[in-house]
Design a protein around this motif. Structure first.
Motif, PDB file in Angstrom:
ATOM      1  N   GLY A   1     -28.156  38.257 -33.453  1.00 48.57           N
ATOM      2  CA  GLY A   1     -29.348  37.461 -33.740  1.00 48.57           C
ATOM      3  C   GLY A   1     -29.201  36.598 -34.976  1.00 48.57           C
ATOM      4  N   GLU A   2     -28.528  37.128 -35.974  1.00 50.45           N
ATOM      5  CA  GLU A   2     -28.333  36.352 -37.196  1.00 50.45           C
ATOM      6  C   GLU A   2     -27.148  35.398 -37.085  1.00 50.45           C
ATOM      7  N   ALA A   3     -26.161  35.759 -36.277  1.00 51.99           N
ATOM      8  CA  ALA A   3     -24.981  34.900 -36.139  1.00 51.99           C
ATOM      9  C   ALA A   3     -25.286  33.625 -35.358  1.00 51.99           C
ATOM     10  N   VAL A   4     -26.202  33.687 -34.397  1.00 55.86           N
ATOM     11  CA  VAL A   4     -26.520  32.507 -33.586  1.00 55.86           C
ATOM     12  C   VAL A   4     -27.724  31.742 -34.118  1.00 55.86           C
ATOM     13  N   GLU A   5     -28.169  32.109 -35.296  1.00 56.81           N
ATOM     14  CA  GLU A   5     -29.336  31.484 -35.909  1.00 56.81           C
ATOM     15  C   GLU A   5     -29.198  29.951 -35.915  1.00 56.81           C
ATOM     16  N   GLY A   6     -30.211  29.296 -35.394  1.00 57.96           N
ATOM     17  CA  GLY A   6     -30.223  27.831 -35.387  1.00 57.96           C
ATOM     18  C   GLY A   6     -29.460  27.198 -34.241  1.00 57.96           C
ATOM     19  N   SER A   7     -28.734  27.986 -33.452  1.00 55.73           N
ATOM     20  CA  SER A   7     -27.967  27.406 -32.347  1.00 55.73           C
ATOM     21  C   SER A   7     -28.340  28.005 -31.000  1.00 55.73           C
ATOM     22  N   SER A   8     -29.356  28.830 -30.960  1.00 53.49           N
ATOM     23  CA  SER A   8     -29.758  29.490 -29.720  1.00 53.49           C
ATOM     24  C   SER A   8     -30.713  28.594 -28.930  1.00 53.49           C
ATOM     25  N   PHE A   9     -30.654  28.709 -27.618  1.00 52.96           N
ATOM     26  CA  PHE A   9     -31.560  27.960 -26.759  1.00 52.96           C
ATOM     27  C   PHE A   9     -32.949  28.601 -26.726  1.00 52.96           C
ATOM     28  N   LEU A  10     -33.063  29.821 -27.204  1.00 49.95           N
ATOM     29  CA  LEU A  10     -34.344  30.515 -27.188  1.00 49.95           C
ATOM     30  C   LEU A  10     -35.273  29.996 -28.281  1.00 49.95           C
ATOM     31  N   PHE A  11     -36.496  29.770 -27.929  1.00 49.41           N
ATOM     32  CA  PHE A  11     -37.542  29.384 -28.879  1.00 49.41           C
ATOM     33  C   PHE A  11     -37.143  28.156 -29.697  1.00 49.41           C
ATOM     34  N   ASP A  12     -36.456  27.223 -29.086  1.00 46.52           N
ATOM     35  CA  ASP A  12     -36.026  25.971 -29.727  1.00 46.52           C
ATOM     36  C   ASP A  12     -35.227  26.210 -31.004  1.00 46.52           C
ATOM     37  N   ALA A  13     -34.525  27.309 -31.071  1.00 47.49           N
ATOM     38  CA  ALA A  13     -33.654  27.655 -32.205  1.00 47.49           C
ATOM     39  C   ALA A  13     -34.403  27.636 -33.541  1.00 47.49           C
ATOM     40  N   GLN A  14     -35.679  28.002 -33.508  1.00 47.75           N
ATOM     41  CA  GLN A  14     -36.469  27.950 -34.738  1.00 47.75           C
ATOM     42  C   GLN A  14     -36.601  29.294 -35.443  1.00 47.75           C
ATOM     43  N   ILE A  15     -36.079  30.353 -34.851  1.00 45.03           N
ATOM     44  CA  ILE A  15     -36.141  31.659 -35.503  1.00 45.03           C
ATOM     45  C   ILE A  15     -34.982  31.751 -36.473  1.00 45.03           C
ATOM     46  N   SER A  16     -35.291  32.069 -37.719  1.00 49.56           N
ATOM     47  CA  SER A  16     -34.246  32.078 -38.742  1.00 49.56           C
ATOM     48  C   SER A  16     -34.506  33.195 -39.754  1.00 49.56           C
ATOM     49  N   GLY A  17     -33.552  33.371 -40.632  1.00 46.04           N
ATOM     50  CA  GLY A  17     -33.694  34.367 -41.689  1.00 46.04           C
ATOM     51  C   GLY A  17     -33.148  35.712 -41.274  1.00 46.04           C
ATOM     52  N   PRO A  18     -33.388  36.720 -42.099  1.00 46.98           N
ATOM     53  CA  PRO A  18     -32.896  38.056 -41.774  1.00 46.98           C
ATOM     54  C   PRO A  18     -33.550  38.594 -40.504  1.00 46.98           C
TER      55      PRO A  18
END
Length: 165
Positions: A40-57
């Motif tokens: 979850g943290e490694a794909v931060e900002g590059s995932s197709f889920l939720f427009d890649a807006q989930i970030s942080g720890p």
């Protein structure tokens, strides 16, 4: 086996079976959690889920999930738990009041019949070895997930940040 607090000494076979069910279940959840932290943290900002807006720890990810998804996730978990309970547990109406959470006699802790890849060995010795490995990996994953949670709660940084430094 390892039992430093002596729980097994005071438990009958049915209680030990419930302990094993809890250990297997928590171990499986912890294995998923440990992988989830890292992925979850490694794909931060590059995932197709939720427009890649989930970030942080990772400990903050669930709070960032858009409204409505949490209900869907909880419904899915509830359905899986209800299915597991129907497979493994005696109906409470058929159990004695002094034996809550009684497992079925024919049920082996953790064996809910889900093996889509067909990897469950037929040989009893190989099955025992696989079960032991799963328990040991689950125990390690419980410690890892607890460590990940503690580390992120202390400094609000993701686990990959700590691994790469």
């Amino acid at each position: 086996f390892f039992d430093p607090l002596g729980f097994a000494e005071k438990a009958d076979e049915k209680t030990l079976k419930r302990y094993r069910e809890a250990e297997v279940t928590h171990g499986r959840v912890a294995m998923l959690a440990a992988v989830g932290f890292l992925v979850g943290e490694a794909v931060e900002g590059s995932s197709f889920l939720f427009d890649a807006q989930i970030s942080g720890p990772a400990i903050t990810h669930f709070l960032q999930v858009p409204d409505g998804w949490d209900a869907l996730i909880i419904t899915f978990i509830g359905a899986a738990e209800a299915q597991r309970a129907q497979i493994g547990w005696v109906d409470p109406a058929d159990a004695s009041y002094d034996q809550p959470g009684l497992l079925r006699d024919e049920y082996y802790p953790g064996d809910i019949g889900f093996d889509p890849l067909g990897i469950k060995p037929e040989d009893p010795e190989e099955l025992d070895l696989m079960i032991t490995r799963e328990l040991q990996n689950g125990r390690l994953a419980m410690l890892a997930a607890a460590g990940f949670l503690a580390q992120e709660a202390v400094n609000r940084k993701g686990i990959p940040v700590h691994i790469s430094t």
